[in-house]
Design a protein around this motif. Structure first.
Motif, PDB file in Angstrom:
ATOM      1  N   SER A  23       0.849  -1.193   0.000  1.00  0.00           N
ATOM      2  CA  SER A  23       0.000   0.000   0.000  1.00  0.00           C
ATOM      3  C   SER A  23       0.886   1.244   0.000  1.00  0.00           C
ATOM      4  O   SER A  23       1.664   1.467   0.917  1.00  0.00           O
ATOM      5  CB  SER A  23      -0.948   0.000   1.202  1.00  0.00           C
ATOM      6  OG  SER A  23      -0.267   0.198   2.417  1.00  0.00           O
ATOM      7  N   THR A  43      -5.921   4.324  -0.262  1.00  0.00           N
ATOM      8  CA  THR A  43      -5.763   3.003   0.358  1.00  0.00           C
ATOM      9  C   THR A  43      -6.924   2.062   0.046  1.00  0.00           C
ATOM     10  O   THR A  43      -6.832   0.867   0.338  1.00  0.00           O
ATOM     11  CB  THR A  43      -5.641   3.151   1.886  1.00  0.00           C
ATOM     12  OG1 THR A  43      -6.828   3.791   2.391  1.00  0.00           O
ATOM     13  CG2 THR A  43      -4.424   3.980   2.267  1.00  0.00           C
ATOM     14  N   TYR A  88      -3.804   0.965  10.539  1.00  0.00           N
ATOM     15  CA  TYR A  88      -3.641   0.024   9.425  1.00  0.00           C
ATOM     16  C   TYR A  88      -2.781  -1.158   9.872  1.00  0.00           C
ATOM     17  O   TYR A  88      -1.923  -1.024  10.748  1.00  0.00           O
ATOM     18  CB  TYR A  88      -2.954   0.694   8.236  1.00  0.00           C
ATOM     19  CG  TYR A  88      -3.669   1.920   7.709  1.00  0.00           C
ATOM     20  CD1 TYR A  88      -4.555   1.829   6.632  1.00  0.00           C
ATOM     21  CD2 TYR A  88      -3.455   3.166   8.277  1.00  0.00           C
ATOM     22  CE1 TYR A  88      -5.204   2.952   6.143  1.00  0.00           C
ATOM     23  CE2 TYR A  88      -4.105   4.300   7.792  1.00  0.00           C
ATOM     24  CZ  TYR A  88      -4.974   4.183   6.735  1.00  0.00           C
ATOM     25  OH  TYR A  88      -5.619   5.293   6.244  1.00  0.00           O
TER      26      TYR A  88
END
Length: 571
Positions: A405, A412, A491
Motif C-alpha cells: 500500500s 488506500t 492500518y
C-alpha cells in the motif's frame, strides 16, 4: 545424439545474476570465449530486484574517501558474528580478493560503484564499522544497452513506483519528504516526469538504480566483450568426460543443444527459494514446502544445486539458517496466486510496531529483516504458525506507505478491498479484524507510545544502534526510529515467513570450485552466488553479504578459468 546441434566455448555460465555475470565478464575480459545460458526470458535473476549493495571491507572507494581500515577489524567482526575463532578459508580469500574485484570492475568495465560511507554493519559487536564497508552500483542510463534493454529484468513491480526503481538513501528520502520539503518535491517531480517520458518513448524506465543498475552495467560489459547471451535456455544436464564437467545439454526453442565448454562450467542459478521439495527438507517452518513465500523470482527453483548433485556435489548440511529470512506480505495477483512483498524499509520508521496474535511486541522492529524473522521463529511455540502483524497509524501510512500500500497521494481503498490491507478507526476494531488480542494490543501501543515520545524503547532498545538510526527518519526526533501511533485510522498487514534468497548451497573451496563428497574439486565445475554454500554459514552480519561474496567469487572463478589465478590468495 550425434545429430544434436552443438556450440563451443571456453566457459559456460548457467544463470545471469550479478555473480554469474561477474564470472562471465571477468573471463571474457581475460580473453576467453564465454556463453551465458539463462532459462528465463530476461537477464538479472534476483540481483535485478535487489538493493544492489555489496559488502566489501577495505574497498578502494572507502580508501579514496580517506577511510583506511585495519584488515583485522573485519576479521574480528566476522569471528564475533559467525561465532567462530577460525574463519572459513573462503572468508579469508573473500576479504583479500573483494577489494581487488571492485578495483578490477571499476578499472576495466562499465561497472562503476559509489561508496556506502554511511551504511553501518547490522550489529554493534566488536569490529563493526559505522560505514565504508559497502558499495552500490551507480545509476545507469538504460539507453546505453540498446536493444538488450528489452531483455533486462524489470524492477519488482509491487515495490517500484509504476515500474520506476527508487534508490535507497538520499533519493528515497526525497520521495518520502516531498510533502515536507520544496527541494524534495522538485526532485521527486523531475524523476516522475523523466519516468513518464521514458514509458512513452521506451515502454519502461531508463534511469536504472540499485540492483537493476548493477545488472545493466554487467550486461553492457558482457555485450561489449562479445559474451554470447542466451535467454529462454534452461539447462537439462551437465556433460562429462570421465570426472570432468565439459559442458551442458540445454533446451532451446529449436530443440536440444550441446554446449561444450573447454575450460569449465559456472553454476549461478540463484539457489532454491522456490524449490518446494528442498524447502520442505531444509525449512523447519515449511514442512510441506508451501508455507514459505520468497521475494526472489519464481524461476529460482534450485536448478544449479540439482545439476551439482548430479555429478557428485554435496549441499552443506549444517547451516545455522538455510536462507536470508525476511518478513513478507502476501500480495494478491490477477492469476489467483500471491507475490511476496519484502518488508525491508518501513518497519524502522516512526509510527510502526509489530505484534503477534497475542497483541504483544516480540522484536526490535528496526533490526534487519533476517533478525526480525529469527525473533519471530524464536517467539513461535510448537504447533503455532509464525505470523506477525505490522501496524501503523494514519500519519505513518500516508508518509511511508505500508508494504504494497503506497503512501500519499495513493488512496488506500483498493488495498483494503483486495484483502491485503486492514483498516479501522480504532485499534480495538483493527485487532478484531486481524484476530489479534484487542485489549493487549491497546495496552501494548499505549506503553510503546509513552516511551516513543521520549525516544526510548526499554523493551527491545529500538533506535539505539547506528543501523536502527540509519533506517529511521532523519527529520524525526528525539529518536529517528521511534514515534507514537497517534490518531486513527490505523492500518495493519499480515507478515509471513519469506526470504530474499537461500544460504545453503554446494560445497566449494576458496577458488569457487565445486567439491565432491570427499572434499576434492570436481574438475571443470564452479559455483557462485546462492548456488555456492554461503561463506557466512547461515549468519547475516551486514547488508550486501550475498552480492559482495557473490561477485567476488564470480571474479575469482573467471580468473581461475583464465589461468590467471593459480591460488585464490594470490593477487
Amino acid at each position: 545424439m550425434h545429430n544434436r546441434e552443438q556450440m563451443q566455448c571456453d566457459v559456460l555460465v548457467i544463470g545471469s545474476g550479478a555473480s554469474g555475470l561477474a564470472a562471465a565478464v571477468t573471463a571474457a575480459e581475460l580473453g576467453l570465449d564465454v556463453i551465458v545460458a539463462e532459462k528465463e526470458p530476461t537477464f538479472g535473476g534476483t540481483s535485478a530486484w535487489s538493493g544492489g549493495w555489496l559488502w566489501i571491507p577495505r574497498n578502494p572507494l572507502a580508501v579514496d574517501d580517506g577511510i583506511v581500515e585495519d584488515p583485522e577489524q573485519a576479521r574480528i567482526y566476522l569471528r564475533n558474528e559467525l561465532h567462530s575463532d577460525v574463519l572459513d578459508p573462503r572468508v579469508e580469500v573473500f576479504l583479500e580478493q573483494g577489494p581487488n574485484m571492485v578495483e578490477f570492475f571499476q578499472r576495466h568495465t562499465e561497472v562503476q560503484f559509489f561508496s556506502g560511507s554511511k551504511m553501518p554493519d547490522f550489529h554493534a559487536s566488536e569490529g563493526f564499522a559505522k560505514g565504508a564497508r559497502s558499495v552500490c552500483a551507480q545509476p545507469f542510463d538504460g539507453r546505453q544497452l540498446g536493444p538488450w534493454i528489452k531483455q533486462l529484468r524489470r524492477p519488482l513491480d509491487i515495490i517500484s513506483l509504476g515500474g520506476m526503481g527508487i534508490a535507497g538513501g538520499v533519493e528515497l528520502n526525497h520521495f518520502l519528504n516531498a510533502r515536507q520539503s520544496a527541494k524534495s518535491m522538485l526532485y521527486a517531480g523531475k524523476r516522475l516526469l523523466r519516468h513518464a517520458r521514458d514509458l512513452l518513448r521506451h515502454g519502461r524506465g531508463m534511469h536504472l538504480v540499485n540492483g537493476n543498475a548493477l545488472v545493466a552495467r554487467l550486461l553492457k560489459s558482457a555485450v561489449d566483450r562479445k559474451v554470447r547471451l542466451l535467454t529462454d535456455t534452461p539447462v537439462r544436464a551437465l556433460l562429462r568426460e570421465g570426472e570432468r564437467v565439459v559442458g551442458a545439454h540445454v533446451e532451446r526453442a529449436a530443440g536440444l543443444l550441446e554446449i561444450h565448454a573447454r575450460r569449465g562450467v559456472v553454476l549461478a542459478c540463484g539457489g532454491f527459494p522456490h524449490d518446494q521439495q528442498r524447502i520442505a527438507r531444509q525449512f523447519a517452518h515449511a514442512p510441506n514446502g508451501t508455507e514459505h513465500l520468497s521475494a526472489a523470482p519464481k524461476g529460482n527453483t534450485g536448478d544449479g544445486l540439482r545439476l551439482g548433485e548430479s555429478v557428485g556435489a554435496r549441499i552443506a548440511p549444517d547451516m545455522l539458517h538455510a536462507a536470508a529470512w525476511a518478513p513478507v506480505s502476501r500480495v494478491p495477483r490477477g492469476d489467483g496466486g500471491f507475490s511476496g512483498f519484502p518488508h525491508l524499509m518501513e518497519r524502522a520508521k516512526p509510527g510502526f510496531i509489530a505484534v503477534r496474535r497475542d497483541g504483544r511486541r516480540f522484536v526490535n522492529e528496526a533490526d534487519s529483516y533476517h533478525d526480525y524473522m529469527c525473533a519471530l521463529f524464536d517467539a513461535t511455540g510448537p504447533g503455532e504458525t509464525p505470523v506477525s502483524w505490522l501496524i501503523c497509524d494514519h500519519r505513518a501510512q500516508r508518509r511511508y506507505g505500508l508494504g504494497w500500500s503506497k503512501p500519499f497521494p495513493f488512496p488506500t481503498a483498493s488495498y483494503v478491498r483486495s484483502g491485503y490491507l486492514f483498516k479501522d478507526a480504532t485499534l480495538a476494531g483493527l485487532a478484531r479484524q486481524c484476530a489479534i488480542d484487542a485489549p493487549q494490543l491497546e495496552a501494548t501501543v499505549s506503553t510503546f507510545n509513552q516511551h516513543a515520545e521520549k525516544g526510548c524503547d526499554p523493551l527491545f532498545h529500538r533506535g539505539e544502534s547506528l543501523y536502527n538510526k540509519a533506517q529511521g527518519e532523519v527529520l524525526h526526533g528525539p529518536n529517528p526510529s521511534l514515534g507514537s501511533l497517534g490518531k486513527g485510522p490505523f492500518y495493519a498487514v499480515k507478515l509471513v515467513p519469506g526470504s530474499l534468497g537461500t544460504f545453503a548451497g554446494l560445497n566449494t573451496d576458496a577458488c569457487a570450485r565445486v567439491l565432491n563428497e570427499h572434499d576434492a574439486p570436481i574438475p571443470g565445475l564452479f559455483a557462485v552466488g546462492n548456488d555456492m554454500n554461503s561463506i557466512m554459514n547461515g549468519y547475516y552480519p551486514s547488508g550486501g553479504i550475498t552480492l559482495g561474496p557473490g561477485m567476488t567469487f564470480g571474479y575469482i572463478a573467471g580468473r581461475m578459468l583464465a589461468g590467471q589465478l593459480e591460488h585464490a590468495k594470490e593477487n
